[in-house]
Design a protein around this motif. Structure first.
Motif, mmCIF file in Angstrom:
data_model
loop_
_atom_site.group_PDB
_atom_site.id
_atom_site.type_symbol
_atom_site.label_atom_id
_atom_site.label_comp_id
_atom_site.label_asym_id
_atom_site.label_seq_id
_atom_site.Cartn_x
_atom_site.Cartn_y
_atom_site.Cartn_z
ATOM 1 N N ALA A 1 0.837 -1.209 0.000
ATOM 2 C CA ALA A 1 0.000 0.000 0.000
ATOM 3 C C ALA A 1 0.868 1.253 0.000
ATOM 4 N N ARG A 2 0.263 2.364 -0.405
ATOM 5 C CA ARG A 2 0.975 3.632 -0.429
ATOM 6 C C ARG A 2 1.216 4.115 1.000
ATOM 7 N N PRO A 3 2.248 4.935 1.210
ATOM 8 C CA PRO A 3 2.526 5.450 2.550
ATOM 9 C C PRO A 3 1.485 6.480 2.985
ATOM 10 N N PHE A 4 1.460 6.773 4.264
ATOM 11 C CA PHE A 4 0.574 7.808 4.795
ATOM 12 C C PHE A 4 1.120 9.186 4.438
ATOM 13 N N THR A 5 0.237 10.071 3.986
ATOM 14 C CA THR A 5 0.657 11.442 3.706
ATOM 15 C C THR A 5 0.698 12.235 5.011
ATOM 16 N N ASP A 6 1.274 13.433 4.922
ATOM 17 C CA ASP A 6 1.326 14.293 6.106
ATOM 18 C C ASP A 6 -0.079 14.647 6.587
ATOM 19 N N VAL A 7 -0.982 14.869 5.638
ATOM 20 C CA VAL A 7 -2.362 15.209 6.012
ATOM 21 C C VAL A 7 -3.013 14.028 6.728
ATOM 22 N N GLU A 8 -2.815 12.818 6.218
ATOM 23 C CA GLU A 8 -3.402 11.638 6.852
ATOM 24 C C GLU A 8 -2.818 11.417 8.246
ATOM 25 N N ARG A 9 -1.530 11.675 8.397
ATOM 26 C CA ARG A 9 -0.921 11.533 9.722
ATOM 27 C C ARG A 9 -1.537 12.526 10.706
ATOM 28 N N THR A 10 -1.761 13.746 10.237
ATOM 29 C CA THR A 10 -2.357 14.761 11.102
ATOM 30 C C THR A 10 -3.779 14.374 11.501
ATOM 31 N N LEU A 11 -4.583 13.931 10.525
ATOM 32 C CA LEU A 11 -5.960 13.534 10.820
ATOM 33 C C LEU A 11 -5.999 12.335 11.762
ATOM 34 N N ALA A 12 -5.112 11.366 11.543
ATOM 35 C CA ALA A 12 -5.072 10.188 12.412
ATOM 36 C C ALA A 12 -4.672 10.563 13.836
ATOM 37 N N THR A 13 -3.718 11.499 13.962
ATOM 38 C CA THR A 13 -3.296 11.946 15.292
ATOM 39 C C THR A 13 -4.442 12.651 16.009
ATOM 40 N N GLN A 14 -5.183 13.481 15.289
ATOM 41 C CA GLN A 14 -6.335 14.161 15.890
ATOM 42 C C GLN A 14 -7.399 13.151 16.304
ATOM 43 N N PHE A 15 -7.611 12.128 15.462
ATOM 44 C CA PHE A 15 -8.578 11.079 15.789
ATOM 45 C C PHE A 15 -8.164 10.346 17.066
ATOM 46 N N ALA A 16 -6.869 10.025 17.193
ATOM 47 C CA ALA A 16 -6.378 9.337 18.381
ATOM 48 C C ALA A 16 -6.567 10.200 19.627
ATOM 49 N N SER A 17 -6.340 11.513 19.507
ATOM 50 C CA SER A 17 -6.540 12.414 20.646
ATOM 51 C C SER A 17 -8.003 12.455 21.066
ATOM 52 N N GLN A 18 -8.916 12.480 20.067
ATOM 53 C CA GLN A 18 -10.343 12.490 20.377
ATOM 54 C C GLN A 18 -10.757 11.172 21.030
ATOM 55 N N ALA A 19 -10.240 10.055 20.511
ATOM 56 C CA ALA A 19 -10.553 8.750 21.099
ATOM 57 C C ALA A 19 -10.038 8.664 22.529
ATOM 58 N N ALA A 20 -8.841 9.223 22.788
ATOM 59 C CA ALA A 20 -8.289 9.202 24.140
ATOM 60 C C ALA A 20 -9.151 10.018 25.099
ATOM 61 N N LEU A 21 -9.615 11.178 24.633
ATOM 62 C CA LEU A 21 -10.483 12.013 25.472
ATOM 63 C C LEU A 21 -11.780 11.280 25.791
ATOM 64 N N ALA A 22 -12.372 10.647 24.766
ATOM 65 C CA ALA A 22 -13.603 9.882 24.996
ATOM 66 C C ALA A 22 -13.355 8.707 25.930
ATOM 67 N N LEU A 23 -12.186 8.067 25.780
ATOM 68 C CA LEU A 23 -11.833 6.939 26.644
ATOM 69 C C LEU A 23 -11.707 7.397 28.092
ATOM 70 N N MET A 24 -11.106 8.558 28.274
ATOM 71 C CA MET A 24 -10.941 9.107 29.627
ATOM 72 C C MET A 24 -12.292 9.466 30.239
#
Length: 531
Positions: A290-313
């Protein structure tokens, strides 16, 4: 021949209507692929060329550098793949230099950034490309750059909307008050879907250190659920320190666990971090090709992980409040049992003993004596229940038998009665920790379903470690049977799929059938797994 889309010659007056129509066609849509296809068709028509294609790099790599005039149709300046849309001459569909003769090449720019290239080949009349062709393509390239810019913005907005919807789904799942493992599974599935990955994993800190895989969403069967990444692993160290890790090829990276990384390529390992606290990790792994992750995808994934962590907390805090409410309710029930029920039973026993002494008939004295004895037994049972209600989870030893009893006692509060229980075989000595942990979660889910759906007056819990699985391996079998209303025709009780998935991840199985009611009424849920 290369041209720039800047100011220059003027199209022939006869070509102006066609050019205006072409410009309207190019700018008439926002879908990226259809826009590129219209660019190719319009360019070929204006220049009367047999072949037209657009090579686009910008959607894969931010800030791509413009190729030099001698590079013609190579992959791209950095050796990255170019997405070609349209038609190239036979033999030139792939990378590699091609003769400049009979080719017209024009860069496409947006705000000074090179996004791609027009490539036109072979005039239909066999002649060379003329000044009129260059002028028209120059104007069209400028308009195409604007259209591509709009398409990029549209695609980016859609992509962000998908990630936002995924974050909402994760937050809803975590805060719904349902099964925590099922909610974490939603996190893994959303991460895999949104990132176009082959697998999504959620890891939480393990009791023995390191990170334990608690949820897996994968395109292929996976035995990763329950595995622990040891604390000495470099990746675990980075994650627990709150650092994101980007891996180009998981299969060849020595920091990855070989058994897990086999067959995977570009991978994101993101900490689930909120308020300076690392709650775990979210992993998104793409296939090896598969193709590598772009900078934009990395940013969106990081934001998603932060939101998931907040919801988890937030979900963790909500569960703590619910547990506190349960403990407070248990304390209240224990006080009422001690201060009211036991005192009344004791007083009743005193009255019966007084009546027994005054009775002149032997059979009456004997009957009253039996009633007093039964009251004494009842008082002792209530005192045992009070002691159990007043104990906290930390006061229980770690044995499977005690953990099962704890779940039964906690379920007694919302049910209004205490389920019966039976143990068959040496429960505490033969069942491993991973199987025991999953059995307790399955018991909790089954009791929760019975409370929410069964309308039962009786529940029987059996843990049998002398059972044989379908393949004749020894294992443990949990049975939760009730005398309730059963499962409606065509319906499935919430959580049954999760029970089956949990059992299958350990090599076991789960199913349901008739319960313990009269004439087979109610529901019996069976969950089994090897030791």
């Amino acid at each position: 021949m290369s041209v720039e889309p800047g100011p220059g010659g003027t199209p022939h007056p006869d070509d102006v209507p066609r050019l205006l129509e072409a410009m309207r066609a190019v700018g008439s849509g926002l879908q990226l692929r259809s826009t590129l296809e219209r660019i190719c068709e319009t360019a070929a028509d204006l220049a009367d060329a047999r072949y037209a294609a657009v090579g686009l790099v910008a959607e894969y790599e931010e800030g791509a550098a413009e190729p030099g005039p001698d590079e013609r149709l190579r992959e791209d300046p950095g050796g990255r793949p170019v997405r070609w849309i349209g038609r190239l001459p036979p033999g030139h569909e792939g990378p590699g230099p091609v003769p400049a003769s009979g080719f017209l090449r024009a860069p496409i720019r947006v705000q000074g950034e090179w996004l791609g290239t027009f490539c036109l080949a072979e005039k239909r009349d066999g002649g060379p490309f003329g000044d009129h062709d260059l002028d028209m393509v120059r104007v069209l390239a400028r308009e195409a750059g604007v259209a591509l810019g709009h398409a990029r913005l549209y695609e980016a907005a859609k992509r962000r909307e998908r990630w936002i919807d995924g974050s909402v789904a994760v937050t809803t799942a975590l805060l719904s008050g349902g099964d925590a493992d099922e909610a974490l599974q939603v996190v893994a599935e959303q991460a895999r879907r949104l990132s176009d990955s082959a697998a999504g994993l959620v890891l939480l800190p393990a009791a023995q250190g390191g990170l334990e895989i608690v949820a897996v969403a994968s395109e292929r069967p996976s035995g990763a659920l329950g595995l622990v990444v040891p604390p000495e692993n470099a990746m675990a160290g980075h994650i627990l320190a709150g650092e994101a890790v980007f891996v180009e090829d998981a299969a060849s990276d020595p920091r990855m666990l070989s058994d897990l990384a086999r067959g995977y390529g570009p991978t994101l390992l993101l900490p689930l971090q909120s308020g300076g606290r690392v709650l775990g990790s979210l992993v998104m792994a793409r296939a090896g090709d598969a193709r590598p992750f772009t900078d934009v995808e990395r940013t969106l994934a990081t934001q998603f992980a932060s939101q998931a962590a907040l919801a988890l907390m937030m979900a963790e805090a909500q569960r703590d409040r619910e547990r506190l409410a349960v403990f407070e309710d248990r304390d209240r029930i224990a006080r009422d049992l001690h201060d009211l029920v036991i005192q009344r039973l004791f007083a009743t026993g005193m009255l019966l003993e007084s009546a027994q002494r005054r009775s002149v008939l032997p059979e009456v004295r004997q009957g009253v004596g039996k009633a007093v004895d039964e009251l004494d037994v009842t008082i002792q049972e209530i005192r045992t229940a009070i002691f159990a209600l007043q104990q906290g989870p930390a006061e229980f030893p770690a044995g499977l038998r005690t953990r099962v009893l704890r779940e039964i006692n906690m379920a007694a509060v919302p049910l209004g009665f205490k389920p019966s229980h039976r143990f068959v075989g040496p429960v505490d000595t033969v069942v491993g920790e991973l199987t025991a942990k999953n059995l307790i979660a399955a018991l909790r889910e089954a009791l929760s379903n019975a409370f929410r759906h069964a309308e039962a007056s009786r529940i029987d819990v059996t843990v049998d470690v002398t059972a044989r699985l379908a393949d004749e391996r020894p294992g443990v079998r949990l049975t939760v049977a009730d005398d309730g209303v059963g499962i409606p025709e065509g319906g499935r009780r919430s959580g049954l799929r999760n029970l089956k998935r949990r059992a299958e991840s350990l090599g076991g199985d789960s199913w349901y059938g008739p319960g313990s009611g009269q004439e087979g009424g109610g529901t019996s849920v069976v969950w089994e797994a090897p030791y």
